[in-house]
Design a protein around this motif. Structure first.
Motif, mmCIF file in Angstrom:
data_model
loop_
_atom_site.group_PDB
_atom_site.id
_atom_site.type_symbol
_atom_site.label_atom_id
_atom_site.label_comp_id
_atom_site.label_asym_id
_atom_site.label_seq_id
_atom_site.Cartn_x
_atom_site.Cartn_y
_atom_site.Cartn_z
ATOM 1 N N ASN A 191 -18.607 32.096 -20.376
ATOM 2 C CA ASN A 191 -17.984 33.406 -20.550
ATOM 3 C C ASN A 191 -17.282 33.789 -19.252
ATOM 4 O OD1 ASN A 191 -17.140 35.820 -21.543
ATOM 5 N ND2 ASN A 191 -19.121 36.869 -21.251
ATOM 6 N N PRO A 192 -15.964 33.633 -19.226
ATOM 7 C CA PRO A 192 -15.081 33.194 -20.321
ATOM 8 C C PRO A 192 -15.189 31.688 -20.560
ATOM 9 C CG PRO A 192 -13.826 33.489 -18.324
ATOM 10 C CD PRO A 192 -15.214 33.961 -18.005
ATOM 11 N N ASN A 193 -14.579 31.226 -21.656
ATOM 12 C CA ASN A 193 -14.599 29.808 -21.964
ATOM 13 C C ASN A 193 -13.782 29.034 -20.927
ATOM 14 O OD1 ASN A 193 -16.156 29.901 -24.314
ATOM 15 N ND2 ASN A 193 -14.361 30.464 -25.559
ATOM 16 N N ASN A 240 -21.650 27.943 -23.951
ATOM 17 C CA ASN A 240 -22.194 29.175 -23.377
ATOM 18 C C ASN A 240 -21.411 29.672 -22.165
ATOM 19 O OD1 ASN A 240 -24.287 29.064 -25.294
ATOM 20 N ND2 ASN A 240 -25.527 27.766 -23.940
#
Length: 237
Positions: A25-27, A23
């Motif tokens: 954002n960004p990874n 989860n």
């Protein structure tokens, strides 16, 4: 952050640690795994597998998964997840040699047996007739239970039938058990159960209605004896 297996990790088993950042954002751009603060694995992917082959008690401790994320404005964020891995190992008696006590009728003899393990071991005594002495026996006391180590002392008032071989067994739920043999010899006399050999090794442990049994190997490494017959066969008669 998870491990396989999840519970009751025993020394010598293979353990896989799985770290995943979800989860985001960004990874995350990097993920690493630390043990007691030292990095042991890292990856530029959002998930990481790390295998601990044949895990040892030295690898018992705190593991932490760290995921680093960099935002578009160059700010960085660190997300962590930690877990404690407990490594269980079998009971081990601290002294590798058997003990010989010299005494006369009427003397007091204190036989001491110290073992450690994780979980903390239980110590059981067998008398010179290979009979189990109950842990509630007034002659048995427990001392020094510290950090998985336990010391049990068997105190005997020596009578004419007290001489011979006694056995200390240390065990926990991680098998096999460990054994130490002790001999009480009458001063100035030779007894057929006098202890002559000093090191024995448990080869195979099995459960039976009469309690644990263990195969014992003698010093010349050529002969094996079941525990039930060991006291009559591995000592000079």
């Amino acid at each position: 952050m998870t491990t396989t297996p999840l519970h009751n990790i025993k020394e010598g088993s293979n353990v896989t640690i799985y770290c995943e950042a979800v989860n985001g954002n960004p990874n995350p751009y990097k993920i690493n795994l630390t043990f007691e603060g030292e990095t042991i694995a890292e990856s530029d992917r959002p998930a990481l597998y790390h295998n601990l082959a044949s895990i040892s008690r030295a690898q018992d401790g705190n593991y932490q998964c760290n995921a680093m994320t960099k935002f578009y404005d160059q700010r960085e964020d660190l997300s962590t997840d930690a877990m404690q891995i407990t490594v269980f190992y079998s009971a081990r008696i601290s002294s590798e040699e058997s003990r010989v006590y010299e005494a006369s009728v009427g003397d007091d003899v204190n036989m001491e047996c110290t073992a450690d393990g994780n979980q903390s071991p239980t110590i059981r005594w067998f008398n010179n007739r290979n009979e189990t002495l109950p842990n509630g026996d007034d002659n048995i006391r427990i001392e020094n239970v510290v950090a998985g180590e336990i010391t049990s002392v068997l105190t005997l008032k020596i009578g004419s039938y007290s001489f011979g071989i006694y056995t200390c067994e240390a065990y926990n739920f991680v098998r096999p058990s460990d054994y130490q043999f002790m001999s009480i010899n009458e001063i100035g006399k030779f007894h057929r159960n006098r202890l002559l050999r000093y090191h024995f090794e448990c080869i195979v442990l099995k459960r039976s209605p009469n309690g644990d049994q263990c195969d014992v190997q003698d010093e010349d490494k050529n002969h094996y004896y079941p525990m039930s017959t060991a006291l009559s066969r591995i000592f000079v008669t």
